[in-house]
Write a protein that holds these residues in place. Sequence first.
Motif, PDB file in Angstrom:
ATOM      1  N   VAL A 223       0.831  -1.205   0.000  1.00 47.34           N
ATOM      2  CA  VAL A 223       0.000   0.000   0.000  1.00 47.34           C
ATOM      3  C   VAL A 223       0.862   1.250   0.000  1.00 47.34           C
ATOM      4  CG1 VAL A 223      -1.881  -1.168   1.210  1.00 47.34           C
ATOM      5  CG2 VAL A 223      -0.196   0.124   2.512  1.00 47.34           C
ATOM      6  N   PRO A 224       0.387   2.336  -0.599  1.00 48.81           N
ATOM      7  CA  PRO A 224       1.119   3.608  -0.564  1.00 48.81           C
ATOM      8  C   PRO A 224       1.299   4.085   0.877  1.00 48.81           C
ATOM      9  CG  PRO A 224      -0.610   3.659  -2.218  1.00 48.81           C
ATOM     10  CD  PRO A 224      -0.819   2.423  -1.422  1.00 48.81           C
ATOM     11  N   VAL A 225       2.405   4.768   1.126  1.00 49.11           N
ATOM     12  CA  VAL A 225       2.707   5.300   2.452  1.00 49.11           C
ATOM     13  C   VAL A 225       2.197   6.739   2.510  1.00 49.11           C
ATOM     14  CG1 VAL A 225       4.519   5.833   4.108  1.00 49.11           C
ATOM     15  CG2 VAL A 225       4.736   3.841   2.599  1.00 49.11           C
ATOM     16  N   LYS A 226       1.375   7.040   3.511  1.00 52.23           N
ATOM     17  CA  LYS A 226       0.745   8.358   3.574  1.00 52.23           C
ATOM     18  C   LYS A 226       0.508   8.771   5.014  1.00 52.23           C
ATOM     19  CE  LYS A 226      -3.907   6.357   3.224  1.00 52.23           C
ATOM     20  NZ  LYS A 226      -3.497   4.940   3.240  1.00 52.23           N
ATOM     21  N   ILE A 227       0.268  10.058   5.202  1.00 47.97           N
ATOM     22  CA  ILE A 227      -0.164  10.587   6.493  1.00 47.97           C
ATOM     23  C   ILE A 227      -1.446  11.367   6.246  1.00 47.97           C
ATOM     24  CG2 ILE A 227       0.401  12.048   8.459  1.00 47.97           C
ATOM     25  CD1 ILE A 227       3.347  11.627   7.841  1.00 47.97           C
ATOM     26  N   GLN A 228      -2.552  10.866   6.780  1.00 47.41           N
ATOM     27  CA  GLN A 228      -3.834  11.549   6.618  1.00 47.41           C
ATOM     28  C   GLN A 228      -3.923  12.670   7.647  1.00 47.41           C
ATOM     29  OE1 GLN A 228      -6.111   7.456   5.189  1.00 47.41           O
ATOM     30  NE2 GLN A 228      -6.701   8.435   7.077  1.00 47.41           N
ATOM     31  N   VAL A 229      -4.251  13.877   7.165  1.00 47.24           N
ATOM     32  CA  VAL A 229      -4.162  15.056   8.034  1.00 47.24           C
ATOM     33  C   VAL A 229      -5.462  15.859   8.057  1.00 47.24           C
ATOM     34  CG1 VAL A 229      -1.670  15.291   7.837  1.00 47.24           C
ATOM     35  CG2 VAL A 229      -3.130  16.357   6.121  1.00 47.24           C
ATOM     36  N   HIS A 230      -6.568  15.249   7.655  1.00 44.81           N
ATOM     37  CA  HIS A 230      -7.868  15.934   7.639  1.00 44.81           C
ATOM     38  C   HIS A 230      -7.849  17.129   6.688  1.00 44.81           C
ATOM     39  CE1 HIS A 230      -9.177  13.560  11.123  1.00 44.81           C
ATOM     40  NE2 HIS A 230      -7.976  13.783  11.611  1.00 44.81           N
ATOM     41  N   GLY A 231      -7.151  16.992   5.579  1.00 44.74           N
ATOM     42  CA  GLY A 231      -7.050  18.073   4.616  1.00 44.74           C
ATOM     43  C   GLY A 231      -7.733  17.742   3.305  1.00 44.74           C
TER      44      GLY A 231
ATOM     45  N   GLY B 150       3.206  11.317   1.230  1.00 45.09           N
ATOM     46  CA  GLY B 150       3.245  12.476   2.114  1.00 45.09           C
ATOM     47  C   GLY B 150       1.911  12.721   2.794  1.00 45.09           C
ATOM     48  N   ASP B 151       1.619  13.990   3.088  1.00 48.52           N
ATOM     49  CA  ASP B 151       0.370  14.375   3.749  1.00 48.52           C
ATOM     50  C   ASP B 151      -0.732  14.480   2.706  1.00 48.52           C
ATOM     51  OD1 ASP B 151       1.962  14.562   5.951  1.00 48.52           O
ATOM     52  OD2 ASP B 151       1.837  16.738   6.150  1.00 48.52           O
ATOM     53  N   ALA B 152      -1.723  13.642   2.802  1.00 46.71           N
ATOM     54  CA  ALA B 152      -2.821  13.672   1.828  1.00 46.71           C
ATOM     55  C   ALA B 152      -3.996  12.878   2.374  1.00 46.71           C
ATOM     56  CB  ALA B 152      -2.377  13.101   0.489  1.00 46.71           C
ATOM     57  N   ASP B 153      -5.181  13.177   1.839  1.00 50.47           N
ATOM     58  CA  ASP B 153      -6.398  12.514   2.315  1.00 50.47           C
ATOM     59  C   ASP B 153      -7.262  11.959   1.195  1.00 50.47           C
ATOM     60  OD1 ASP B 153      -6.907  13.017   5.475  1.00 50.47           O
ATOM     61  OD2 ASP B 153      -5.707  14.624   4.620  1.00 50.47           O
ATOM     62  N   ALA B 154      -6.806  12.071  -0.051  1.00 56.79           N
ATOM     63  CA  ALA B 154      -7.543  11.487  -1.172  1.00 56.79           C
ATOM     64  C   ALA B 154      -6.536  10.970  -2.189  1.00 56.79           C
ATOM     65  CB  ALA B 154      -8.468  12.518  -1.808  1.00 56.79           C
ATOM     66  N   PHE B 155      -6.877   9.832  -2.801  1.00 56.80           N
ATOM     67  CA  PHE B 155      -5.929   9.151  -3.674  1.00 56.80           C
ATOM     68  C   PHE B 155      -6.686   8.502  -4.836  1.00 56.80           C
ATOM     69  CE2 PHE B 155      -4.837   9.071   0.750  1.00 56.80           C
ATOM     70  CZ  PHE B 155      -3.540   9.551   0.787  1.00 56.80           C
ATOM     71  N   PHE B 156      -6.016   8.386  -5.980  1.00 50.84           N
ATOM     72  CA  PHE B 156      -6.626   7.676  -7.101  1.00 50.84           C
ATOM     73  C   PHE B 156      -5.544   7.001  -7.920  1.00 50.84           C
ATOM     74  CE2 PHE B 156      -5.607  11.852  -8.786  1.00 50.84           C
ATOM     75  CZ  PHE B 156      -5.193  11.613 -10.090  1.00 50.84           C
TER      76      PHE B 156
ATOM     77  N   ILE C 110      -7.675   4.937   6.155  1.00 52.07           N
ATOM     78  CA  ILE C 110      -7.540   4.574   7.566  1.00 52.07           C
ATOM     79  C   ILE C 110      -8.300   5.602   8.386  1.00 52.07           C
ATOM     80  CG2 ILE C 110      -5.930   4.196   9.456  1.00 52.07           C
ATOM     81  CD1 ILE C 110      -3.795   3.568   7.343  1.00 52.07           C
ATOM     82  N   THR C 111      -9.232   5.134   9.217  1.00 49.64           N
ATOM     83  CA  THR C 111     -10.045   6.059   9.997  1.00 49.64           C
ATOM     84  C   THR C 111     -10.135   5.642  11.455  1.00 49.64           C
ATOM     85  OG1 THR C 111     -12.121   4.890   9.599  1.00 49.64           O
ATOM     86  CG2 THR C 111     -11.484   6.554   7.979  1.00 49.64           C
ATOM     87  N   ALA C 112     -10.572   6.579  12.274  1.00 47.52           N
ATOM     88  CA  ALA C 112     -10.877   6.308  13.671  1.00 47.52           C
ATOM     89  C   ALA C 112     -12.372   6.456  13.906  1.00 47.52           C
ATOM     90  CB  ALA C 112     -10.106   7.255  14.575  1.00 47.52           C
TER      91      ALA C 112
ATOM     92  N   ALA D  21     -11.167   8.409  -0.341  1.00 45.91           N
ATOM     93  CA  ALA D  21     -11.063   9.681   0.384  1.00 45.91           C
ATOM     94  C   ALA D  21     -11.312   9.456   1.867  1.00 45.91           C
ATOM     95  CB  ALA D  21     -12.062  10.697  -0.169  1.00 45.91           C
ATOM     96  N   HIS D  22     -10.535  10.159   2.676  1.00 47.00           N
ATOM     97  CA  HIS D  22     -10.698  10.184   4.122  1.00 47.00           C
ATOM     98  C   HIS D  22     -11.381  11.505   4.462  1.00 47.00           C
ATOM     99  CE1 HIS D  22      -8.789  11.731   7.968  1.00 47.00           C
ATOM    100  NE2 HIS D  22      -9.417  10.653   8.404  1.00 47.00           N
ATOM    101  N   ALA D  23     -12.613  11.431   4.945  1.00 43.09           N
ATOM    102  CA  ALA D  23     -13.416  12.650   5.109  1.00 43.09           C
ATOM    103  C   ALA D  23     -13.970  12.758   6.526  1.00 43.09           C
ATOM    104  CB  ALA D  23     -14.557  12.675   4.093  1.00 43.09           C
ATOM    105  N   GLY D  24     -13.242  13.436   7.387  1.00 39.36           N
ATOM    106  CA  GLY D  24     -13.786  13.812   8.683  1.00 39.36           C
ATOM    107  C   GLY D  24     -14.570  15.105   8.526  1.00 39.36           C
ATOM    108  N   TRP D  25     -14.964  15.701   9.636  1.00 38.77           N
ATOM    109  CA  TRP D  25     -15.753  16.928   9.497  1.00 38.77           C
ATOM    110  C   TRP D  25     -14.917  18.048   8.871  1.00 38.77           C
ATOM    111  CZ3 TRP D  25     -14.316  21.508  11.615  1.00 38.77           C
ATOM    112  CH2 TRP D  25     -13.510  21.511  12.746  1.00 38.77           C
ATOM    113  N   ARG D  26     -13.611  18.068   9.130  1.00 32.73           N
ATOM    114  CA  ARG D  26     -12.772  19.102   8.533  1.00 32.73           C
ATOM    115  C   ARG D  26     -12.682  18.919   7.016  1.00 32.73           C
ATOM    116  NH1 ARG D  26     -10.436  17.636  13.293  1.00 32.73           N
ATOM    117  NH2 ARG D  26     -10.006  19.277  14.825  1.00 32.73           N
ATOM    118  N   GLY D  27     -12.422  17.692   6.597  1.00 28.88           N
ATOM    119  CA  GLY D  27     -12.341  17.419   5.172  1.00 28.88           C
ATOM    120  C   GLY D  27     -13.665  17.649   4.471  1.00 28.88           C
TER     121      GLY D  27
END
Length: 222
Positions: free
Chosen positions: A35-43, A57-63, A74-76, A94-100
Amino acid sequence: MHSSPLLTNIPGLRTGFGNNRELVPSSLCTHWDTVPVKIQVHGTSVVEVTEKNQQCGDADAFFTSVPGIPLTVITADCVPILLARRDGKMIAVAHAGWRGMKDGVLAALWQQLQARGERPEDWVAAIGAHIRACCFEVSEELANDFVQQYSDLDATLVRPSHRHLDLNFLARVALKQIGITEIDHHSACTLCSKNQDGKYVFRSYRRGDRNSFQHSGMLILP
């Protein structure tokens, strides 16, 4: 929802959602090392993945349109959204919290896909388990901010009860604004869902799990 009929009906596509017992769906475990290596940052940053183990790197959506590359969310308690073309030639997550959700992570993802000639009618989506409106209590200020941001919608759908937001509804609104109308969205609540033995089905940040993150969704092209 631990599976998506819309996604599983796409020829060759491998997909699944994890839970507390099985963080990575067993049928997909053999692909976890790639899997790609990433840091989800609610962005709202979006990355095109073109190789296995790509440093994103820092990202929350991928294709990706490359066969054999797994995309994961990855979510909590946030909302994991898996998307795929009906012909199985491209996938996105896509990782979509309330901020995203507030900042438009799905719109940012679609802007990238649209620039590559993608049409929303060729895509379907699935929303995985996340904290539902029954448990997602926020500050009154934040709840009011969302109501104002979505002032063209019925406020009781955005905020179904005092200080509670419906992220599931907001995710569907965002997908429909893009033009994606076929959506599997009958997902469970990560905070309160229990199995027949009375044990929690999912890990939850709000419930105070020490290691709350779970591998909520995974897609692999044929």
